[in-house]
Design a protein around this motif. Structure first.
Motif, mmCIF file in Angstrom:
data_model
loop_
_atom_site.group_PDB
_atom_site.id
_atom_site.type_symbol
_atom_site.label_atom_id
_atom_site.label_comp_id
_atom_site.label_asym_id
_atom_site.label_seq_id
_atom_site.Cartn_x
_atom_site.Cartn_y
_atom_site.Cartn_z
ATOM 1 N N ALA A 14 40.986 53.667 31.013
ATOM 2 C CA ALA A 14 40.281 53.304 32.242
ATOM 3 C C ALA A 14 39.035 52.491 31.920
ATOM 4 O O ALA A 14 38.720 51.517 32.621
ATOM 5 N N LEU A 15 38.336 52.854 30.866
ATOM 6 C CA LEU A 15 37.144 52.105 30.460
ATOM 7 C C LEU A 15 37.509 50.689 30.045
ATOM 8 O O LEU A 15 36.851 49.719 30.451
ATOM 9 N N ILE A 16 38.575 50.549 29.266
ATOM 10 C CA ILE A 16 39.010 49.216 28.827
ATOM 11 C C ILE A 16 39.475 48.403 30.030
ATOM 12 O O ILE A 16 39.157 47.207 30.144
ATOM 13 N N SER A 17 40.192 49.026 30.938
ATOM 14 C CA SER A 17 40.672 48.328 32.131
ATOM 15 C C SER A 17 39.496 47.848 32.986
ATOM 16 O O SER A 17 39.496 46.705 33.462
ATOM 17 N N ASN A 18 38.481 48.699 33.174
ATOM 18 C CA ASN A 18 37.301 48.299 33.959
ATOM 19 C C ASN A 18 36.523 47.183 33.277
ATOM 20 O O ASN A 18 36.012 46.277 33.949
ATOM 21 N N ALA A 19 36.414 47.217 31.958
ATOM 22 C CA ALA A 19 35.709 46.164 31.229
ATOM 23 C C ALA A 19 36.441 44.832 31.374
ATOM 24 O O ALA A 19 35.809 43.778 31.577
ATOM 25 N N LEU A 20 37.785 44.838 31.296
ATOM 26 C CA LEU A 20 38.552 43.597 31.473
ATOM 27 C C LEU A 20 38.445 43.075 32.902
ATOM 28 O O LEU A 20 38.347 41.856 33.117
ATOM 29 N N ALA A 21 38.426 43.979 33.881
ATOM 30 C CA ALA A 21 38.271 43.549 35.269
ATOM 31 C C ALA A 21 36.891 42.929 35.487
ATOM 32 O O ALA A 21 36.765 41.907 36.185
ATOM 33 N N ALA A 22 35.846 43.506 34.905
ATOM 34 C CA ALA A 22 34.502 42.946 35.028
ATOM 35 C C ALA A 22 34.419 41.581 34.362
ATOM 36 O O ALA A 22 33.826 40.639 34.906
ATOM 37 N N TYR A 23 35.039 41.425 33.182
ATOM 38 C CA TYR A 23 35.023 40.130 32.482
ATOM 39 C C TYR A 23 35.738 39.080 33.310
ATOM 40 O O TYR A 23 35.267 37.940 33.426
ATOM 41 N N THR A 24 36.870 39.452 33.913
ATOM 42 C CA THR A 24 37.626 38.502 34.734
ATOM 43 C C THR A 24 36.803 38.090 35.953
ATOM 44 O O THR A 24 36.762 36.903 36.304
ATOM 45 N N TYR A 25 36.138 39.028 36.598
ATOM 46 C CA TYR A 25 35.324 38.721 37.765
ATOM 47 C C TYR A 25 34.166 37.791 37.385
ATOM 48 O O TYR A 25 33.878 36.826 38.097
ATOM 49 N N ILE A 26 33.515 38.088 36.259
ATOM 50 C CA ILE A 26 32.386 37.251 35.826
ATOM 51 C C ILE A 26 32.859 35.853 35.473
ATOM 52 O O ILE A 26 32.190 34.856 35.794
ATOM 53 N N SER A 27 34.005 35.733 34.813
ATOM 54 C CA SER A 27 34.492 34.397 34.450
ATOM 55 C C SER A 27 34.939 33.614 35.685
ATOM 56 O O SER A 27 34.864 32.385 35.700
ATOM 57 N N ASP A 28 35.411 34.316 36.734
ATOM 58 C CA ASP A 28 35.819 33.617 37.958
ATOM 59 C C ASP A 28 34.626 33.245 38.837
ATOM 60 O O ASP A 28 34.667 32.231 39.538
ATOM 61 N N HIS A 29 33.569 34.046 38.847
ATOM 62 C CA HIS A 29 32.401 33.813 39.701
ATOM 63 C C HIS A 29 31.113 33.869 38.871
ATOM 64 O O HIS A 29 30.334 34.815 38.994
ATOM 65 N N PRO A 30 30.822 32.859 38.052
ATOM 66 C CA PRO A 30 29.625 32.939 37.190
ATOM 67 C C PRO A 30 28.317 32.875 37.983
ATOM 68 O O PRO A 30 27.345 33.525 37.625
ATOM 69 N N GLU A 31 28.268 32.113 39.100
ATOM 70 C CA GLU A 31 27.033 32.003 39.864
ATOM 71 C C GLU A 31 26.679 33.344 40.518
ATOM 72 O O GLU A 31 25.530 33.773 40.507
ATOM 73 N N ARG A 32 27.674 33.992 41.074
ATOM 74 C CA ARG A 32 27.436 35.273 41.730
ATOM 75 C C ARG A 32 27.014 36.329 40.706
ATOM 76 O O ARG A 32 26.126 37.139 40.968
ATOM 77 N N ALA A 33 27.642 36.301 39.539
ATOM 78 C CA ALA A 33 27.291 37.260 38.490
ATOM 79 C C ALA A 33 25.846 37.029 38.027
ATOM 80 O O ALA A 33 25.091 37.982 37.804
ATOM 81 N N ALA A 34 25.455 35.751 37.879
ATOM 82 C CA ALA A 34 24.080 35.442 37.473
ATOM 83 C C ALA A 34 23.094 35.884 38.548
ATOM 84 O O ALA A 34 22.021 36.408 38.239
ATOM 85 N N LEU A 35 23.461 35.701 39.821
ATOM 86 C CA LEU A 35 22.595 36.127 40.916
ATOM 87 C C LEU A 35 22.409 37.638 40.908
ATOM 88 O O LEU A 35 21.298 38.139 41.063
ATOM 89 N N PHE A 36 23.510 38.384 40.723
ATOM 90 C CA PHE A 36 23.405 39.842 40.655
ATOM 91 C C PHE A 36 22.544 40.282 39.481
ATOM 92 O O PHE A 36 21.761 41.218 39.578
ATOM 93 N N PHE A 37 22.691 39.602 38.343
ATOM 94 C CA PHE A 37 21.900 39.955 37.161
ATOM 95 C C PHE A 37 20.412 39.724 37.418
ATOM 96 O O PHE A 37 19.573 40.591 37.142
ATOM 97 N N VAL A 38 20.072 38.571 37.962
ATOM 98 C CA VAL A 38 18.666 38.250 38.225
ATOM 99 C C VAL A 38 18.081 39.199 39.270
ATOM 100 O O VAL A 38 16.944 39.668 39.139
#
Length: 153
Positions: A14-38
């Motif tokens: 489950a941890l590996i699956s969640n990490a891959l899902a997060a990586y896929t989301y970040i690679s698909d939406h880099p601007e939104r991920a940067a906004l959430f981080f900031v």
């Protein structure tokens, strides 16, 4: 199969699956991920600043008060409990205001300059700022149609 090993294995998957899902989301939406981080960093800095301000402002006020030994005063027997309550309230408020006044006086009497050179440098800087403010106030152009009071000062 052992149930402990099976639950550990499923938790790891489950941890590996969640990490891959997060990586896929970040690679698909880099601007939104940067906004959430900031936004997360700004929120963390704001909460840290708020906690620091609360700690500094409450350091002396939130400490338990140590009452000096009470002086025994002879009270008349006919005094009511209402007057004693109002006296204690007055003593508490005056004690609080006296502590705040003493703290304010301590900050005024503190010498922030470690040497005479620093004090002299600060006084020169203050004098320069005053002169610059005066020049700026006197050098403002008079705009037609407005009544500027700068020329009178």
């Amino acid at each position: 199969m052992n149930p402990i090993i099976n639950s550990t294995f499923s938790a790891n998957m489950a941890l590996i699956s969640n990490a891959l899902a997060a990586y896929t989301y970040i690679s698909d939406h880099p601007e939104r991920a940067a906004l959430f981080f900031v936004c997360g960093v700004c929120l963390g800095l704001f909460l840290t600043l708020f906690a620091l301000v609360v700690q500094i402002s409450c350091r002396t006020d939130c400490q338990p008060r140590q009452r000096p030994p009470a002086k025994k005063r002879a009270r008349p027997a006919d005094s009511s409990s209402d007057s004693s309550d109002s006296d204690s309230d007055w003593d508490t408020t005056s004690d609080l205001s006296a502590r705040r006044h003493r703290r304010f006086e301590r900050t005024l009497n503190m010498n922030v300059f470690t040497s005479a050179e620093e004090l002299e440098r600060a006084q020169r800087l203050e004098e320069r700022e005053r002169i610059i403010r005066e020049i700026w106030m006197n050098g403002q152009p008079d705009i037609p149609g407005t009544r500027s009071l700068n020329r009178y000062y």
